[in-house]
Design an enzyme around this catalytic site. Structure first.
Site, PDB file in Angstrom:
ATOM      1  N   HIS A 104       0.922  -1.266   0.120  1.00 41.62           N
ATOM      2  CA  HIS A 104       0.343  -0.277   0.231  1.00 41.62           C
ATOM      3  C   HIS A 104       1.447   0.932  -0.130  1.00 41.62           C
ATOM      4  CE1 HIS A 104      -3.995  -1.914   0.859  1.00 41.62           C
ATOM      5  NE2 HIS A 104      -3.292  -3.089   1.485  1.00 41.62           N
TER       6      HIS A 104
HETATM    7 ZN   LIG Z   1      -3.900  -4.706   1.984  1.00 38.72          ZN
END
Ligand SMILES: [Zn+2]
Ligand SMILES: [Zn+2]
Length: 146
Positions: A104
């Protein structure tokens, strides 16, 4: 789940409607389908590695995760230089959403702001590990052969 049924493998290997922000022989990057921040990208290895638990200390995975992080950093640098914080990390099982390793890459602020809980190592779930912390765990020992 077999690799062929994996949604991220499909994005990485088969031309799809997902617009890739970056690709090379090791990784691809694209926008999170459900963004939690001003900019929210995912960088994934083309190889099907399920989760951080499948990564091993040593040169191979250390190099791979370093590369994923560098790709994420340069994308956010390019698209969100004005953001005051960039955050990079992984969800540890059982908190990961898809069983294909994905980094992320978040340019804050979080939208909506309570989403920070999901991407904080100090959050009540404790399921998020910052990329730098993971790299410390993967770093080859200085005595091992490279
Ligand atoms: Zn994730
Ligand atoms: Zn996969």
């Amino acid at each position: 789940m077999s690799a062929s049924a994996c949604i991220f493998c499909q994005i990485a290997r088969i031309p799809t409607t997902t617009r890739l922000l970056y690709q090379d022989e090791l990784v691809v990057a694209f926008q999170d389908i459900n963004p939690s921040a001003f900019r929210h990208y995912l960088v994934i290895p083309i190889e099907h590695i399920p989760t951080v638990k499948n990564l091993q200390r040593g040169q191979q995975h250390y190099t791979l995760v370093t590369h994923m992080l560098n790709v994420g950093k340069s994308l956010l640098q390019q698209d969100a230089a004005q953001s005051n914080e960039h955050r990079f990390g992984f969800h540890q099982p059982p908190f990961n959403s898809v069983d294909h390793l994905h980094l992320h890459c978040l340019a804050l602020p979080f939208i909506p702001c309570w989403k920070f809980i999901k991407y904080s190592s100090l959050g009540p779930l404790g399921g998020f590990i910052q990329a730098e912390t993971l790299l410390e765990k993967l770093k080859p020992s200085q005595f091992s052969q490279i």
